[in-house]
Write an enzyme that holds these catalytic residues in place. Structure first.
Site, PDB file in Angstrom:
ATOM      1  N   TRP A 166      -3.918  11.593  44.670  1.00  0.00           N
ATOM      2  CA  TRP A 166      -2.718  12.308  44.212  1.00  0.00           C
ATOM      3  C   TRP A 166      -3.095  13.737  43.844  1.00  0.00           C
ATOM      4  CZ3 TRP A 166      -3.684   7.199  42.925  1.00  0.00           C
ATOM      5  CH2 TRP A 166      -2.745   6.272  43.407  1.00  0.00           C
ATOM      6  N   HIS A 180       3.810  10.383  40.898  1.00  0.00           N
ATOM      7  CA  HIS A 180       4.511   9.194  41.412  1.00  0.00           C
ATOM      8  C   HIS A 180       5.360   8.602  40.288  1.00  0.00           C
ATOM      9  CE1 HIS A 180       0.662   6.612  40.354  1.00  0.00           C
ATOM     10  NE2 HIS A 180       1.055   7.368  39.357  1.00  0.00           N
ATOM     11  N   ARG A 206       3.612  16.900  44.290  1.00  0.00           N
ATOM     12  CA  ARG A 206       2.201  16.852  44.702  1.00  0.00           C
ATOM     13  C   ARG A 206       1.752  18.207  45.201  1.00  0.00           C
ATOM     14  NH1 ARG A 206       1.698  10.756  47.243  1.00  0.00           N
ATOM     15  NH2 ARG A 206       2.701   9.790  45.431  1.00  0.00           N
ATOM     16  N   GLN A 220      10.936   9.614  44.753  1.00  0.00           N
ATOM     17  CA  GLN A 220      10.403   8.266  44.925  1.00  0.00           C
ATOM     18  C   GLN A 220      11.320   7.276  44.243  1.00  0.00           C
ATOM     19  OE1 GLN A 220       6.363   7.698  43.530  1.00  0.00           O
ATOM     20  NE2 GLN A 220       5.607   7.786  45.632  1.00  0.00           N
ATOM     21  N   VAL A 263      -2.361  -2.384  41.651  1.00  0.00           N
ATOM     22  CA  VAL A 263      -1.869  -3.636  42.237  1.00  0.00           C
ATOM     23  C   VAL A 263      -3.029  -4.415  42.856  1.00  0.00           C
ATOM     24  CG1 VAL A 263       0.535  -3.012  42.712  1.00  0.00           C
ATOM     25  CG2 VAL A 263      -1.236  -2.308  44.318  1.00  0.00           C
TER      26      VAL A 263
HETATM   27  N1  PHE Z   1       2.626   4.974  43.339  1.00  0.00           N
HETATM   28  C1  PHE Z   1       2.213   4.764  44.686  1.00  0.00           C
HETATM   29  C2  PHE Z   1       2.240   6.093  45.412  1.00  0.00           C
HETATM   30  O1  PHE Z   1       2.868   6.964  45.009  1.00  0.00           O
HETATM   31  C3  PHE Z   1       3.090   3.781  45.402  1.00  0.00           C
HETATM   32  C4  PHE Z   1       2.995   2.407  44.814  1.00  0.00           C
HETATM   33  C5  PHE Z   1       3.843   2.006  43.811  1.00  0.00           C
HETATM   34  C6  PHE Z   1       2.060   1.506  45.299  1.00  0.00           C
HETATM   35  C7  PHE Z   1       3.765   0.744  43.272  1.00  0.00           C
HETATM   36  C8  PHE Z   1       1.993   0.224  44.794  1.00  0.00           C
HETATM   37  C9  PHE Z   1       2.844  -0.152  43.784  1.00  0.00           C
HETATM   38  O2  PHE Z   1       1.592   6.250  46.422  1.00  0.00           O
END
Ligand code: PHE
Length: 349
Positions: A166, A180, A206, A220, A263
């Site tokens: 990021w 995000h 970003r 998002q 995750v």
């Molecule tokens: N936050 C991640 C992104 O911006 C996306 C994401 C959200 C992935 C939730 C997994 C779970 O790339």
């Protein structure tokens, strides 16, 4: 002598008549009050042509003096009157001009186009509506947030190499323009008891170069779902149902493993856009699969930091770029169209 005197008298009288004729014509053609005042001085003031004609009067016979003198007086009075009339006329014209300029014809049809919501706002509202019907609440993110919420609370400690994924805008006091909407996960988990069903639509930022697929600012939509016994299959089912609602047709999805620190397991979901037209065949390099979101089962550490016991509860989360979804829906080939303020583009939707 008498002869000369009468010639002089006639001469002066005819000079006066010429002067009067000239004055009348001049006054008639004048179009401003300022010019008019100059004209008055020119014809009737102390150094006027009238005064200079009258200088010849001293050589005339008494009858001549009388004739020329009274004619001169008449002319002075008439020129004054003409100038006064002309001034009234100019004032009147000016008033008419001003009131015409202010007149509005309410019967003329309007040339104005009504404004409307931007396509991204329209689609965000549609997405909120779909998820609300599926039992989700809508929560909006902070645009400027802490390192803790944007990174640490989603299992990206300081110095973690995943931070490189990021590109971040930092403020001078070490806050972050959120990279995000996962920045809201911790607050959502802390502030509610399972079952938790929340989406977080919002702007993210970003620090990256822009191209047809990438914008530095985009929208998002995060999703968080936590309850007892939630499985990976629930996630796939929820997302497939959402995509089919959004595109208003049955949408095939494909999961491919990927890594996000928050995750486990985690991955990307692609949707089948092979029948979305040629623009999108190109984008998918002929495969027909368009990568649309990151998702996965929420990491036990993230649940713990959010005050939820990972031995009792499980859940999933996702984050997708809203523009990424709107592009195939409307056949838009370049993400930069959305925010460059081109009215011809915006009015299409
Ligand atoms: N936050 C991640 C992104 O911006 C996306 C994401 C959200 C992935 C939730 C997994 C779970 O790339």
């Amino acid at each position: 002598m008498a002869n000369k005197s009468s010639t002089d008298t006639d001469e002066l009288l005819s000079k006066l008549d010429d002067l009067f004729t000239k004055a009348k014509a001049n006054i008639k053609s004048i179009s401003s009050k300022e010019e008019l005042e100059l004209e008055r001085i020119r014809y009737t003031g102390r150094k006027s042509e009238l005064t200079s004609i009258l200088r010849g009067i001293k050589d005339l016979s008494p009858e001549g003096k009388q004739a020329v003198g009274s004619r001169a007086n008449e002319i002075r009075i008439q020129v004054d009157q003409l100038i006064d009339q002309k001034r009234d006329q100019l004032i009147q014209e000016n008033i008419e001009k001003l009131s015409n300029a202010e007149k509005i014809d309410v019967t003329v049809p309007s040339q104005l186009k009504n404004g409307h919501q931007h396509i991204i706002s329209q689609m965000q509202a549609k997405i909120e509506d779909i998820f609300q019907r599926m039992g989700f609440q809508v929560v909006y993110p902070y645009e400027i947030d802490t390192d803790y919420n944007n990174f640490q609370a989603v299992n990206i400690p300081e110095g973690h190499p995943a931070r490189d994924s990021w590109d971040t805008f930092w403020t001078e006091d070490d806050h972050i323009a959120v990279t995000h909407t996962s920045s809201m996960q911790n607050r959502v988990l802390k502030s509610s008891e399972p079952p938790i069903r929340v989406i977080v639509p919002g702007r993210t930022f970003r620090h990256e170069a822009t191209d047809a697929r990438h914008e530095h600012t985009f929208t998002q939509v995060e999703g968080v779902y936590v309850d007892k016994g939630i499985t990976f299959a629930d996630m796939l089912g929820t997302l497939k149902a959402f995509f089919s609602e959004f595109f208003e047709k049955d949408i095939q999805i494909k999961f491919s493993p990927d890594f996000f620190p928050f995750v486990e397991p985690g991955g990307m979901i692609s949707i089948d856009v092979s029948d979305f037209g040629d623009t999108f065949k190109e984008v998918t390099k002929g495969t027909g699969w368009l990568e649309i979101l990151g998702c996965g089962m929420i990491h036990p550490k993230v649940l713990e930091m959010g005050g939820i016991d990972p031995n009792v509860y499980s859940g999933f989360a996702w984050g997708f770029g809203l523009e990424r979804l709107v592009m195939p829906k409307f056949g838009i080939e370049d993400v930069r169209h959305f925010y460059k303020g081109d009215l011809a583009f915006i009015r299409q939707f």
